[in-house]
Design a protein around this motif. Sequence first.
Motif, short mmCIF file in Angstrom:
data_model
loop_
_atom_site.label_atom_id
_atom_site.label_comp_id
_atom_site.label_asym_id
_atom_site.label_seq_id
_atom_site.Cartn_x
_atom_site.Cartn_y
_atom_site.Cartn_z
N LEU A 1 -10.82 26.43 36.85
CA LEU A 1 -10.35 27.56 37.49
C LEU A 1 -8.99 27.59 37.90
N TYR A 2 -8.91 26.45 38.66
CA TYR A 2 -7.61 26.10 39.31
C TYR A 2 -6.51 25.96 37.95
N GLN B 1 -6.95 26.93 35.00
CA GLN B 1 -6.78 28.26 34.16
C GLN B 1 -5.68 29.15 34.97
N ILE B 2 -5.88 29.24 36.25
CA ILE B 2 -4.74 29.97 37.11
C ILE B 2 -3.53 29.51 37.03
N ARG C 1 -2.01 30.73 33.70
CA ARG C 1 -1.82 32.14 33.56
C ARG C 1 -0.53 32.34 34.34
N ASN D 1 -9.65 33.42 44.40
CA ASN D 1 -9.57 32.96 43.13
C ASN D 1 -9.81 33.60 41.85
N ASP D 2 -11.34 34.00 41.99
CA ASP D 2 -11.72 34.92 40.88
C ASP D 2 -10.89 35.96 40.78
N TYR E 1 -7.35 35.07 39.17
CA TYR E 1 -7.74 34.83 37.81
C TYR E 1 -7.56 36.12 37.03
#
Length: 144
Positions: free
Chosen positions: A10-11, A13-14, A17, A116-117, A120
Amino acid sequence: MNGRYSSENLYSQIFNRLLDVIPDLQSIDEVGLSEVDGNWPLHFDVVSRSPTKLIIMLGHSRAEDGGVVINPEMTIAVYLDRGMAEALTYRDAHMSNSVYSPDRSHIDILAKRVLNDYLYTWLGNLIVAGHSIKVACKQEFFSN
């Protein structure tokens, strides 16, 4: 649990982005602005920078009824050497939340996951809307 939700993934992907929204993220040391018709302006500011870590503020705000309305504003840590980023704080007109206690001795695990969700998803929405941060002269930025 599927492979989609690991915090490291996730980190990353952030971070990717963020690069879509702020192409010069790794070198920018200024305030920035993105304006897209039909959307609130997106403001950017570098809070601090070291060779491996960048703290930024990213948010929508506009002047309204003699004040400034924030919807939302987030502080984000960017780990340049690892290609990762994470939410640190969230603030809007109605609430604020932080992942870490002021002295950074405690982590709110639920807040960390939720923020964080949200970050994102928000970055995905910014990309779809066409936001792209451009460096703005500080005088020009604050006069808007």
